[in-house]
Design an enzyme around this catalytic site. Structure first.
Site, PDB file in Angstrom:
ATOM      1  N   TRP A 130     -20.846  75.123  18.398  1.00  0.00           N
ATOM      2  CA  TRP A 130     -21.298  74.636  19.704  1.00  0.00           C
ATOM      3  C   TRP A 130     -20.773  75.574  20.805  1.00  0.00           C
ATOM      4  CZ3 TRP A 130     -18.204  70.882  23.020  1.00  0.00           C
ATOM      5  CH2 TRP A 130     -18.940  70.500  24.151  1.00  0.00           C
ATOM      6  N   ASP A 211     -14.649  67.622  14.915  1.00  0.00           N
ATOM      7  CA  ASP A 211     -15.439  67.270  16.088  1.00  0.00           C
ATOM      8  C   ASP A 211     -16.500  66.284  15.602  1.00  0.00           C
ATOM      9  OD1 ASP A 211     -16.918  67.068  18.348  1.00  0.00           O
ATOM     10  OD2 ASP A 211     -17.352  69.206  18.568  1.00  0.00           O
ATOM     11  N   ALA A 213     -19.171  64.232  17.047  1.00  0.00           N
ATOM     12  CA  ALA A 213     -19.957  63.941  18.256  1.00  0.00           C
ATOM     13  C   ALA A 213     -21.263  63.231  17.949  1.00  0.00           C
ATOM     14  CB  ALA A 213     -20.240  65.240  19.010  1.00  0.00           C
ATOM     15  N   LYS A 246     -23.597  60.411  22.411  1.00  0.00           N
ATOM     16  CA  LYS A 246     -24.907  60.379  21.764  1.00  0.00           C
ATOM     17  C   LYS A 246     -25.151  59.074  21.035  1.00  0.00           C
ATOM     18  CE  LYS A 246     -24.609  64.869  22.623  1.00  0.00           C
ATOM     19  NZ  LYS A 246     -23.473  65.600  23.149  1.00  0.00           N
TER      20      LYS A 246
HETATM   21  C1  LMR Z   1     -25.354  69.993  23.614  1.00  0.00           C
HETATM   22  O1  LMR Z   1     -24.804  70.703  22.778  1.00  0.00           O
HETATM   23  O2  LMR Z   1     -26.453  70.256  24.108  1.00  0.00           O
HETATM   24  C2  LMR Z   1     -24.658  68.737  24.082  1.00  0.00           C
HETATM   25  O3  LMR Z   1     -23.511  68.548  23.339  1.00  0.00           O
HETATM   26  C3  LMR Z   1     -24.438  68.732  25.541  1.00  0.00           C
HETATM   27  C4  LMR Z   1     -23.375  69.687  25.969  1.00  0.00           C
HETATM   28  O4  LMR Z   1     -22.446  69.242  26.646  1.00  0.00           O
HETATM   29  O5  LMR Z   1     -23.445  70.885  25.662  1.00  0.00           O
END
Ligand code: LMR
Length: 397
Positions: A130, A211, A213, A246
Site C-alpha cells: 500500500w 495490517d 484493513a 472499510k
Molecule cells: C486505499 O488504499 O485506497 C485506501 O486505503 C485509502 C487510503 O487511505 O489510501
C-alpha cells in the site's frame, strides 16, 4: 520568513486522484481509484447496523467528556474478539490494545513503538505494498527494507523470493504483512503459504505487524483473520493494526485499534503506558464516535448479525464483479488468462500496466486508477464493465 522555504509537494498518489477525478467534467468518467466500497450506483452506503447503532448512540449519549487514554473499553474488547476469535480470551492477559485514529493511526503508533523498543532496527515492507506504508514507517524514523511479494506482470505471488528475503532479515526486524485482501494486488498467501511465512518469521525471530484493513471483505471474518490467529497461536509477540474504515464503512470517523501481543502478561502494562504516551504526544487520544458505534454493533446480537450479513453481501458482490470483469475481458480476448482476477480477493487488483499507460487512460479515456495500475474493484459496475473491458482488453498481457 519561515514558510516561504517550503516547496509544494505532489498530491498523495491515491487520495490526490479523488480531486483529479471530481475536477474532470467528462461524462462517463470511471473512478477506480481510492479504496472505498461502492454499490452499483457508485455510492458508498452507510451500513444498516451502523446507522441503527448511531441513532441509538445519539439518543443515549449524555456527555462528550474525555475517554480514558486507551479509548472505549467495549470497542477494544469487541475488536479483540473479532480479530482473535476464541484466542481473544486465552491471550487476554498478554494483549495490549489501544484505540487509534483509523488504521493509519494504528500503523504509525506501531512504528513509533517499535522504534522505541528496537532503536536502529529496520522494517520490511512487501514489494509492492500500500502506497502509504512507507510514509507511515519513515515518518516514525524507521528505515525500510523490501521483500518481494507479487509479480504484477505474471499476476502471481513471489512466495519463494519473499521467504528467501525474510530468511536473510536480521532477528527482531519488523515485518509488515497484510492479513487479507492485499493492497494493491488482491493476492493473498493460501493457508499453506501463510504457514511457510510464519515458519520463517518464527525461525528468524522476526516481529510481524499485521495490517488488517479489510477484515470480512475477502471471504469472511474467520478466513480473513486466519494468518493473524495462526501467528497469535505460535509467536511470542506480534502487532495487529486494525481498521474499521472499510468493513464498517466508517472511513471518515477514523476508527481503528492497535493490538500488541506481549510475550508475558507482565509486559502488558509497560506496553500500554508507552502506547498511551506516544498517542498523547501526537494526538492525545483517538476520536470516540466511530468506536462507540462499533462497540454497539458488536455488543448487540441483532446489530452484529445484520452487520455480518451486509458485510458478507459486500464481499460476495466484490467476488461477483471480479468474475464479471474477467468474463467481459475474456469475451473480447479469449486467449487472455484472466483467471487471476477472479481468484484474487477484496477491493484491489493490479492490472500490470505501466504508469504511462495509466496516465493515457486517464487523459484520453477518463478512466482513473492509481499509477501502479491498481483498480478498486468496488468501482466496477454492470454499466461500466463493458466500456472498461473494451478499453483495457487490448492493453492487458
Ligand atoms: C486505499 O488504499 O485506497 C485506501 O486505503 C485509502 C487510503 O487511505 O489510501
Amino acid at each position: 520568513m519561515t514558510f516561504g522555504s517550503l516547496q509544494a509537494v505532489p498530491p498523495d498518489p491515491i487520495l490526490g486522484l479523488m480531486e483529479a477525478f471530481s475536477g474532470d467534467p467528462a461524462e462517463g468518467k470511471i473512478d477506480l481509484t481510492v479504496g472505498v466500497y461502492r454499490d452499483d450506483s457508485g455510492c458508498t452506503p452507510l451500513m444498516r447496523a451502523v446507522a441503527d447503532a448511531e441513532r441509538g448512540l445519539l439518543a443515549a449519549q449524555a456527555t462528550k467528556a474525555y475517554l480514558p487514554p486507551v479509548g472505549v473499553a467495549g470497542f477494544l474488547d469487541g475488536v479483540r474478539s473479532l480479530v482473535l476469535g476464541p484466542l481473544a480470551e486465552t491471550l487476554e492477559s498478554r494483549t495490549a490494545a489501544i484505540q487509534t485514529p483509523g488504521g493509519c493511526g494504528a500503523l504509525r503508533l506501531a512504528a513509533e513503538l517499535f522504534g522505541r523498543a528496537e532503536p536502529g532496527r529496520k522494517v520490511y515492507l512487501g514489494e509492492p505494498t500500500w502506497g502509504n506504508h512507507s510514509a507511515l514507517m519513515t515518518g516514525a524514523g524507521l528505515t525500510i527494507e523490501e521483500y518481494p511479494y507479487y509479480d504484477p506482470k505474471a499476476h502471481r505471488l513471489r512466495l519463494d523470493g519473499m521467504l528467501e528475503r525474510l530468511r536473510g532479515a536480521p532477528e527482531r526486524s519488523l515485518v509488515v504483512l497484510q492479513a487479507s485482501c492485499h493492497n494493491p494486488s488482491g493476492a493473498d498467501p493460501d493457508p499453506a503459504a501463510w504457514a511457510e511465512v510464519l515458519d520463517v518469521v518464527e525461525e528468524r525471530a522476526l516481529l510481524p505487524l499485521f495490517d488488517l484493513a479489510y477484515l470480512g471483505l475477502g471471504a469472511d471474518i474467520e478466513a480473513d483473520s486466519l494468518a493473524v490467529r495462526c501467528a497469535a497461536e505460535r509467536l511470542p509477540e506480534m502487532l495487529v493494526a486494525v481498521s474499521c474504515s472499510k468493513n464498517f464503512g466508517l472511513y471518515r470517523e477514523r476508527t481503528g485499534a492497535l493490538l500488541v501481543l506481549a510475550a508475558e502478561p507482565a509486559h502488558r502494562a509497560g506496553l500500554e503506558s508507552n502506547l498511551e504516551q506516544i498517542a498523547r504526544s501526537v494526538y492525545s487520544m483517538a476520536p470516540a464516535h466511530g468506536a462507540l458505534i462499533v462497540e454497539r454493533v458488536l455488543g448487540d446480537a441483532a446489530l452484529r448479525e445484520s452487520w455480518r450479513e451486509e458485510l458478507a453481501a459486500m464481499a460476495a458482490r466484490l467476488a461477483h464483479l471480479r468474475s464479471e470483469f474477467a468474463n467481459a475481458l475474456s469475451a473480447l480476448r479469449p486467449e487472455l488468462d484472466t483467471t487471476w482476477l477472479a481468484r484474487q480477493r477484496g477491493m484491489f487488483s493490479l492490472l500490470g500496466l505501466d504508469a504511462a499507460r495509466v496516465r493515457a487512460l486517464r487523459e484520453e479515456r477518463h478512466i482513473y486508477m492509481v499509477d501502479d495500475s491498481r483498480i478498486n474493484v468496488a468501482g466496477l459496475s454492470p454499466s461500466n464493465i463493458p466500456p472498461l473491458a473494451e478499453a483495457l482488453a487490448p492493453l492487458l498481457g
